[in-house]
Scaffold this active site. Structure first.
Site, PDB file in Angstrom:
ATOM      1  N   ARG A  67       9.297 -16.227  28.822  1.00 12.28           N
ATOM      2  CA  ARG A  67       8.462 -15.855  27.685  1.00 12.28           C
ATOM      3  C   ARG A  67       8.275 -14.346  27.647  1.00 12.28           C
ATOM      4  NH1 ARG A  67       2.386 -17.977  26.434  1.00 12.28           N
ATOM      5  NH2 ARG A  67       1.812 -16.134  27.614  1.00 12.28           N
ATOM      6  N   MET A  92       5.693 -20.038  15.126  1.00 16.92           N
ATOM      7  CA  MET A  92       5.341 -21.145  16.020  1.00 16.92           C
ATOM      8  C   MET A  92       5.537 -20.837  17.503  1.00 16.92           C
ATOM      9  SD  MET A  92       4.136 -23.057  13.783  1.00 16.92           S
ATOM     10  CE  MET A  92       3.820 -24.636  14.562  1.00 16.92           C
ATOM     11  N   HIS A 111      -3.995 -20.219   9.976  1.00 14.03           N
ATOM     12  CA  HIS A 111      -4.041 -21.469  10.741  1.00 14.03           C
ATOM     13  C   HIS A 111      -4.567 -22.590   9.838  1.00 14.03           C
ATOM     14  CE1 HIS A 111      -4.278 -24.064  14.231  1.00 14.03           C
ATOM     15  NE2 HIS A 111      -5.465 -24.456  13.797  1.00 14.03           N
ATOM     16  N   GLU A 176      -4.037 -22.226   1.577  1.00 13.34           N
ATOM     17  CA  GLU A 176      -3.445 -21.154   2.401  1.00 13.34           C
ATOM     18  C   GLU A 176      -2.781 -20.104   1.513  1.00 13.34           C
ATOM     19  OE1 GLU A 176      -0.978 -22.414   5.750  1.00 13.34           O
ATOM     20  OE2 GLU A 176      -1.930 -24.381   5.693  1.00 13.34           O
TER      21      GLU A 176
HETATM   22  C1  GRF Z   1       1.263 -23.425   7.582  1.00 14.54           C
HETATM   23  O1  GRF Z   1       0.518 -24.592   7.421  1.00 14.54           O
HETATM   24  C2  GRF Z   1       0.583 -22.504   8.523  1.00 14.54           C
HETATM   25  O2  GRF Z   1      -0.794 -22.515   8.420  1.00 14.54           O
HETATM   26  C3  GRF Z   1       1.007 -23.076   9.835  1.00 14.54           C
HETATM   27  O3  GRF Z   1       2.340 -23.424   9.673  1.00 14.54           O
HETATM   28  C4  GRF Z   1       2.568 -23.702   8.297  1.00 14.54           C
HETATM   29  C5  GRF Z   1       3.667 -22.780   7.854  1.00 14.54           C
HETATM   30  O4  GRF Z   1       4.112 -23.083   6.575  1.00 14.54           O
HETATM   31  N1  GRF Z   1       0.743 -22.158  10.912  1.00 14.54           N
HETATM   32  P1  GRF Z   1       5.097 -22.094   5.818  1.00 14.54           P
HETATM   33  O5  GRF Z   1       6.269 -21.812   6.754  1.00 14.54           O
HETATM   34  O6  GRF Z   1       4.343 -20.850   5.493  1.00 14.54           O
HETATM   35  O7  GRF Z   1       5.532 -22.838   4.602  1.00 14.54           O
END
Ligand code: GRF
Length: 214
Positions: A67, A92, A111, A176
């Site tokens: 890492r 991720m 998040h 979001e």
């Molecule tokens: C979103 O729900 C974000 O909050 C989470 O992963 C997802 C990513 O979606 N961390 P995208 O790649 O932006 O469509």
């Protein structure tokens, strides 16, 4: 005021990146998304960035023995892009302490839960399993502990009795897509003051951009 340089990190489809790009294109963002970096060569977010003529790079975590080695390569690439702000938009991988502290105060994450509830993965499934009435999303400054940093903004919705994981994820995602551009916009305008665990939204120009890592 100079436009803030924004580097966005993605691992997946990149719909939040898309929302940021739409905001920039609409002239609503006092910032410029200059680079998109992914740990996955097949991330949809990379293709989206290329469609918009934005520079992309891949630091594939599978090519590193540890890492720390991955983090070092990622940091070198982020530094090369000279960002004022680094946005984790569906990135991720967990960044180590040194990487997080290097961008302290200018690294933010979206998040899909109302933090501090449901840090980590499978937030919608866990919220449904607990029978919560309210759910949503959070934009926060990143600190070394995952999903714990000072909260910039949250957006909430009522859980419907017929919601399943997919419908809840879809409805939270729509929140979001509004919340992230708003929070990034405030940062770019120098409005976000970190006060311990609290973030105050002040007048534009309150916080100078802290460009270029030292
Ligand atoms: C979103 O729900 C974000 O909050 C989470 O992963 C997802 C990513 O979606 N961390 P995208 O790649 O932006 O469509």
């Amino acid at each position: 005021m100079a436009l803030a340089r924004i580097t966005v990190l993605v691992s997946g489809r990149g719909s939040n990146l898309g929302a940021l790009l739409a905001s920039e294109r609409a002239g609503a963002l006092k910032g410029s998304i200059t680079h998109v970096i992914s740990n996955r060569p097949d991330a949809g977010g990379l293709a989206l960035a290329r469609e918009h003529g934005i520079a992309t790079s891949v630091i594939d975590h599978r090519g590193f023995a540890s890492r720390d080695a991955f983090d070092a390569a990622l940091v070198a690439e982020i530094d090369r892009t000279e960002p004022d702000l680094v946005v984790l938009a569906g990135f991720m991988r967990v960044l180590g302490r040194a990487a997080v502290e290097r961008y302290s105060g200018r690294l933010i994450n979206i998040h899909p839960s109302l933090l501090p509830a449901y840090p980590g993965l499978h937030t919608h499934r866990r919220a449904l399993a607990d029978g919560v009435a309210m759910h949503g999303c959070t934009v926060h400054f990143v600190t070394p502990e995952v999903d714990v940093g000072p909260i910039i903004a949250q957006s909430a919705l009522a859980v419907h009795r017929d919601d399943d994981e997919a419908s809840l994820a879809e409805r939270v995602l729509a929140l979001e897509h509004r919340l992230l551009p708003a929070a990034v916009g405030w940062f770019c305008e120098g409005r976000l003051v970190i006060d311990g665990m609290r973030v105050r939204v002040e007048e534009p120009g309150t916080v100078p951009l802290r460009s270029r890592p030292g």
